[in-house]
Write a protein that holds these residues in place. Structure first.
Motif, PDB file in Angstrom:
ATOM      1  N   ARG A   1       0.910  -1.198   0.023  1.00 15.17           N
ATOM      2  CA  ARG A   1       0.161  -0.117  -0.056  1.00 15.17           C
ATOM      3  C   ARG A   1       0.951   1.414   0.062  1.00 15.17           C
ATOM      4  O   ARG A   1       0.495   2.446  -0.608  1.00 15.17           O
ATOM      5  N   TRP A   2       1.922   1.314   0.845  1.00 13.00           N
ATOM      6  CA  TRP A   2       2.859   2.546   0.915  1.00 13.00           C
ATOM      7  C   TRP A   2       4.092   2.604   0.170  1.00 13.00           C
ATOM      8  O   TRP A   2       4.456   3.650   0.239  1.00 13.00           O
ATOM      9  N   VAL A   3       4.564   1.437  -0.368  1.00 14.98           N
ATOM     10  CA  VAL A   3       5.865   1.324  -0.926  1.00 14.98           C
ATOM     11  C   VAL A   3       5.440   1.176  -2.300  1.00 14.98           C
ATOM     12  O   VAL A   3       4.791   0.406  -2.695  1.00 14.98           O
ATOM     13  N   THR A   4       6.308   2.077  -3.136  1.00 14.59           N
ATOM     14  CA  THR A   4       6.354   1.839  -4.820  1.00 14.59           C
ATOM     15  C   THR A   4       7.036   0.465  -4.962  1.00 14.59           C
ATOM     16  O   THR A   4       8.069   0.590  -5.571  1.00 14.59           O
TER      17      THR A   4
ATOM     18  N   GLY B   1      13.940   6.449   2.782  1.00 14.81           N
ATOM     19  CA  GLY B   1      12.783   5.530   2.483  1.00 14.81           C
ATOM     20  C   GLY B   1      12.938   4.320   3.518  1.00 14.81           C
ATOM     21  O   GLY B   1      14.164   3.630   3.612  1.00 14.81           O
ATOM     22  N   PHE B   2      11.853   3.727   3.845  1.00 16.02           N
ATOM     23  CA  PHE B   2      11.848   2.349   4.633  1.00 16.02           C
ATOM     24  C   PHE B   2      10.547   1.674   4.864  1.00 16.02           C
ATOM     25  O   PHE B   2       9.544   2.341   4.371  1.00 16.02           O
ATOM     26  N   TRP B   3      10.642   0.429   5.034  1.00 17.54           N
ATOM     27  CA  TRP B   3       9.432  -0.299   5.444  1.00 17.54           C
ATOM     28  C   TRP B   3       9.604  -1.449   6.395  1.00 17.54           C
ATOM     29  O   TRP B   3      11.241  -1.639   6.581  1.00 17.54           O
ATOM     30  N   LEU B   4       8.790  -1.977   7.121  1.00 18.58           N
ATOM     31  CA  LEU B   4       9.051  -3.071   8.298  1.00 18.58           C
ATOM     32  C   LEU B   4       7.861  -4.001   8.001  1.00 18.58           C
ATOM     33  O   LEU B   4       6.829  -3.715   7.773  1.00 18.58           O
ATOM     34  N   THR B   5       8.559  -5.152   8.520  1.00 17.85           N
ATOM     35  CA  THR B   5       7.284  -6.525   8.563  1.00 17.85           C
ATOM     36  C   THR B   5       6.282  -5.970   9.814  1.00 17.85           C
ATOM     37  O   THR B   5       6.742  -5.449  10.695  1.00 17.85           O
ATOM     38  N   PRO B   6       5.113  -6.590   9.555  1.00 16.13           N
ATOM     39  CA  PRO B   6       4.045  -6.517  10.407  1.00 16.13           C
ATOM     40  C   PRO B   6       4.709  -6.628  12.032  1.00 16.13           C
ATOM     41  O   PRO B   6       4.138  -5.976  12.806  1.00 16.13           O
ATOM     42  N   GLU B   7       5.086  -8.092  12.348  1.00 16.73           N
ATOM     43  CA  GLU B   7       5.655  -8.375  13.377  1.00 16.73           C
ATOM     44  C   GLU B   7       6.564  -7.543  14.309  1.00 16.73           C
ATOM     45  O   GLU B   7       6.672  -7.540  15.430  1.00 16.73           O
ATOM     46  N   HIS B   8       6.974  -6.466  13.639  1.00 18.80           N
ATOM     47  CA  HIS B   8       8.111  -5.620  14.172  1.00 18.80           C
ATOM     48  C   HIS B   8       7.589  -3.998  14.175  1.00 18.80           C
ATOM     49  O   HIS B   8       8.475  -3.503  14.635  1.00 18.80           O
ATOM     50  N   ARG B   9       6.254  -3.858  13.747  1.00 21.96           N
ATOM     51  CA  ARG B   9       6.048  -2.407  13.657  1.00 21.96           C
ATOM     52  C   ARG B   9       5.497  -2.083  15.179  1.00 21.96           C
ATOM     53  O   ARG B   9       4.903  -2.988  15.871  1.00 21.96           O
TER      54      ARG B   9
ATOM     55  N   LEU C   1       2.352  19.652   2.234  1.00 20.24           N
ATOM     56  CA  LEU C   1       1.705  18.771   1.553  1.00 20.24           C
ATOM     57  C   LEU C   1       1.775  18.999   0.271  1.00 20.24           C
ATOM     58  O   LEU C   1       1.679  20.141  -0.250  1.00 20.24           O
ATOM     59  N   ALA C   2       2.289  18.223  -0.609  1.00 14.49           N
ATOM     60  CA  ALA C   2       2.508  18.320  -1.908  1.00 14.49           C
ATOM     61  C   ALA C   2       1.133  17.440  -2.754  1.00 14.49           C
ATOM     62  O   ALA C   2       1.155  16.297  -2.792  1.00 14.49           O
ATOM     63  N   ARG C   3       0.372  18.331  -3.587  1.00 12.55           N
ATOM     64  CA  ARG C   3      -0.853  17.752  -4.069  1.00 12.55           C
ATOM     65  C   ARG C   3      -0.440  16.853  -5.362  1.00 12.55           C
ATOM     66  O   ARG C   3       0.355  17.537  -6.042  1.00 12.55           O
ATOM     67  N   SER C   4      -1.001  15.828  -5.187  1.00  9.29           N
ATOM     68  CA  SER C   4      -0.902  15.014  -6.512  1.00  9.29           C
ATOM     69  C   SER C   4       0.640  14.819  -7.076  1.00  9.29           C
ATOM     70  O   SER C   4       1.120  14.807  -8.312  1.00  9.29           O
ATOM     71  N   ALA C   5       1.766  14.644  -5.905  1.00  8.72           N
ATOM     72  CA  ALA C   5       2.894  14.602  -6.139  1.00  8.72           C
ATOM     73  C   ALA C   5       3.546  13.346  -6.645  1.00  8.72           C
ATOM     74  O   ALA C   5       4.727  13.058  -7.169  1.00  8.72           O
ATOM     75  N   SER C   6       2.857  12.174  -6.321  1.00 15.03           N
ATOM     76  CA  SER C   6       3.178  10.725  -6.673  1.00 15.03           C
ATOM     77  C   SER C   6       2.209  10.184  -7.593  1.00 15.03           C
ATOM     78  O   SER C   6       0.942  10.425  -7.472  1.00 15.03           O
ATOM     79  N   VAL C   7       2.699   8.911  -8.032  1.00 11.95           N
ATOM     80  CA  VAL C   7       1.567   8.012  -8.589  1.00 11.95           C
ATOM     81  C   VAL C   7       1.926   6.868  -7.965  1.00 11.95           C
ATOM     82  O   VAL C   7       2.990   6.100  -7.899  1.00 11.95           O
ATOM     83  N   GLN C   8       0.870   6.081  -7.400  1.00  9.69           N
ATOM     84  CA  GLN C   8       0.796   4.667  -6.891  1.00  9.69           C
ATOM     85  C   GLN C   8      -0.302   3.935  -7.579  1.00  9.69           C
ATOM     86  O   GLN C   8      -1.216   4.450  -7.471  1.00  9.69           O
ATOM     87  N   ARG C   9       0.174   2.929  -8.306  1.00 11.62           N
ATOM     88  CA  ARG C   9      -0.593   2.056  -9.186  1.00 11.62           C
ATOM     89  C   ARG C   9      -1.502   2.625 -10.076  1.00 11.62           C
ATOM     90  O   ARG C   9      -2.476   2.566 -10.028  1.00 11.62           O
ATOM     91  N   GLY C  10      -0.904   3.638 -10.452  1.00 10.46           N
ATOM     92  CA  GLY C  10      -1.415   4.535 -11.610  1.00 10.46           C
ATOM     93  C   GLY C  10      -2.500   5.482 -11.208  1.00 10.46           C
ATOM     94  O   GLY C  10      -2.966   6.167 -12.253  1.00 10.46           O
ATOM     95  N   VAL C  11      -2.558   5.835  -9.958  1.00 11.54           N
ATOM     96  CA  VAL C  11      -3.469   6.920  -9.428  1.00 11.54           C
ATOM     97  C   VAL C  11      -2.230   8.024  -8.901  1.00 11.54           C
ATOM     98  O   VAL C  11      -1.584   7.700  -7.885  1.00 11.54           O
TER      99      VAL C  11
END
Length: 191
Positions: free
Chosen positions: A35-38, A94-102, A154-164
């Motif tokens: 959901r959150w990482v490209t 940039g970063f992400w973490l597995t659910p069991e360690h959040r 806030l940067a409006r419409s600054a990224s594209v995630q899954r085509g949106v």
């Protein structure tokens, strides 16, 4: 750049290798990471191999390292954290973490280690580390805020995630900013 393992005795940051491919693939199946990482969805072994070849290897060859987050020196991958080039003396974290360690403070520790290394004169000697996240990613915002990143807007419409097109929150930290919690607008803080 030569490889740097970073640790505070609770979290270890090391270069991810081919031995980590299956675990990276497993971690990237998590709906919140997707959901959150490209990253590609669905995420396959070939995507992890490409990540190692096209992001990790060149990053370590230059000054934009990517680390695997581990909870033991020889532990399995529990997340990723990296610095991405954004111009002269600037990177984006940039970063992400597995659910069991959040929710256990591990990513906050990892970000602190990376920022210390990034700003150190004998590290990367950066002048700025930027952070951005899709609006609504409150856990990532909390980590950035706890590590002294100053909210920049806030940067409006600054990224594209899954085509949106999606809006982004943005923040940054300078070497002169204190590392502790920064003041952020209430609407960005987790409810």
């Amino acid at each position: 750049m030569y490889e740097h393992t970073l640790t505070d005795g609770t979290v270890w940051l090391t270069r991810p290798t081919g031995a980590d491919i299956d675990r990276i693939v497993e971690c990237c199946q998590d709906p919140e990471v997707q959901r959150w990482v490209t990253i590609p969805v669905p995420y396959h072994r070939s995507d992890a191999e490409s990540f190692l070849d096209k992001a990790v290897a060149p990053g370590w060859a230059g000054d934009t390292p990517v680390w695997a987050v581990r909870t033991a020196e020889d532990g399995q991958v529990e997340g990723m954290i990296g610095l991405h080039d954004r111009g002269a003396d600037m990177c984006e974290i940039g970063f992400w973490l597995t659910p069991e360690h959040r929710g256990r403070g591990l990513m906050s520790r990892a970000v602190a280690l990376v920022c210390d290394f990034g700003f150190a004169p004998d590290g990367l000697a950066l002048a700025r580390i930027a952070w951005r996240a899709f609006v609504g990613n409150h856990p990532s915002a909390a980590v950035a805020r706890r590590n002294g990143f100053q909210y920049e807007g806030l940067a409006r419409s600054a990224s594209v995630q899954r085509g949106v097109r999606v809006d982004e929150w943005r923040a940054a930290r300078l070497p002169t900013d204190p590392p502790g919690p920064a003041d952020w607008p209430q609407h960005v803080l987790p409810g």
